[in-house]
Design a protein around this motif. Structure first.
Motif, PDB file in Angstrom:
ATOM      1  N   SER A 161       0.815  -1.222   0.000  1.00 53.36           N
ATOM      2  CA  SER A 161       0.000   0.000   0.000  1.00 53.36           C
ATOM      3  C   SER A 161       0.842   1.262   0.000  1.00 53.36           C
ATOM      4  O   SER A 161       0.306   2.361  -0.193  1.00 53.36           O
TER       5      SER A 161
ATOM      6  N   HIS B 105      -5.942  -0.428   3.924  1.00 49.28           N
ATOM      7  CA  HIS B 105      -7.338  -0.620   4.289  1.00 49.28           C
ATOM      8  C   HIS B 105      -7.409  -1.662   5.388  1.00 49.28           C
ATOM      9  O   HIS B 105      -6.525  -2.533   5.484  1.00 49.28           O
ATOM     10  N   GLN B 106      -8.434  -1.598   6.191  1.00 44.93           N
ATOM     11  CA  GLN B 106      -8.542  -2.531   7.308  1.00 44.93           C
ATOM     12  C   GLN B 106      -8.592  -3.985   6.843  1.00 44.93           C
ATOM     13  O   GLN B 106      -8.195  -4.892   7.570  1.00 44.93           O
TER      14      GLN B 106
ATOM     15  N   ALA C   5      -6.831  -1.013  -0.521  1.00 47.80           N
ATOM     16  CA  ALA C   5      -7.892  -0.425  -1.337  1.00 47.80           C
ATOM     17  C   ALA C   5      -7.260   0.106  -2.620  1.00 47.80           C
ATOM     18  O   ALA C   5      -6.262   0.824  -2.582  1.00 47.80           O
TER      19      ALA C   5
END
Length: 271
Positions: A158, A191-192, A196
């Motif tokens: 990410s 993202h959790q 994303a």
């Protein structure tokens, strides 16, 4: 493939010949608005991957164009594929360097995969930026390869700024060059549930038209990922677009002319 002039043991490199972003514009690979947005992304020294499925899709050409958008104070550092020992880290700092891999793949010695590639991507956690190419048909497939085959955690993947996907289609006849176009540009966020992937532009299926996400959504993405002020983003895009449009009007599209204009832009704004 481009030839390179190098110094510092081959680490710091500069291609002798390569195309400019305006060459790509003239060939229909992208438009000036997208070029300006990519300039803004690279101005922030973002890590990027250029992805495409087939060979000869123009991944390396696109990567070189993106590197031309870097601030002139940032030095490109070429990594040495599977033989990389990372000794170059003793002579550079994260903020003034940009690490480049010819390709993230295990096919050839000059490409990076396995442990060297894993370590290169992990350097993003220390503030280094990396750029490279990879064989993948989408941002989702790129993330899958990095996670499932290279073993990178979502938290590291990410940290990538953007994934630019290229598509290549047959030319008008078998003697023509393939038609190469940017198919999508995606920005990655933690993202959790993992990662994303948010697209800021896609190519409309079956057409030459680029479709940008709404201004509100794009401004939000560029602000959150790259630190731009939402209220100033449209002006930033337009300023860079005017620089490129002026070069077109003046008939200046070579890599040297475009790079000189980019450097001049940074100097004029004291960036």
């Amino acid at each position: 493939m481009a030839a390179y002039r190098s110094w510092g043991g081959g680490r710091f490199w500069e291609p002798e010949t390569r195309l400019s972003v305006l060459d790509l514009y003239n060939s229909g690979t992208l438009d000036l608005r997208l070029a300006s947005i990519l300039w803004m992304i690279m101005e922030k020294r973002a890590s990027v991957l250029v992805a495409a499925g087939p060979m000869l899709a123009g991944k390396t050409t696109m990567l070189n164009v993106l590197l031309d958008f870097l601030h002139p104070a940032v030095k490109e550092v070429r990594m040495q594929g599977l033989l990389e020992d990372f000794s170059f880290l003793n002579g550079i700092t994260p903020s003034d360097s940009y690490l480049v891999a010819e390709e993230f793949s295990g096919d050839r010695m000059e490409y990076m995969w396995g442990e060297p590639a894993h370590k290169a991507f992990q350097l993003m956690n220390e503030g280094y930026a990396i750029g490279g190419t990879i064989h993948a048909r989408s941002a989702k497939e790129t993330v899958y390869l990095l996670n499932q085959y290279l073993g990178l955690p979502a938290s590291t993947i990410s940290r990538l700024g953007a994934i630019i996907n290229i598509r290549a289609m047959r030319g008008k006849d078998r003697y023509s060059e393939p038609i190469r176009q940017v198919d999508s540009v995606s920005v990655l966020f933690a993202h959790q549930n993992g990662i994303a992937i948010q697209m800021i532009v896609t190519r409309e299926l079956g057409t030459d038209r680029l479709v940008f996400t709404s201004k509100k959504e794009m401004y939000d993405i560029l602000a959150k990922k790259f630190g731009y002020d939402q209220e100033q983003i449209e002006g930033e895009i337009e300023r860079r677009g005017r620089v490129l449009a002026r070069l077109l009007t003046e008939g200046k599209s070579s890599r040297e002319q475009v790079r000189a204009a980019i450097v001049g832009y940074y100097k004029s704004r004291n960036l």
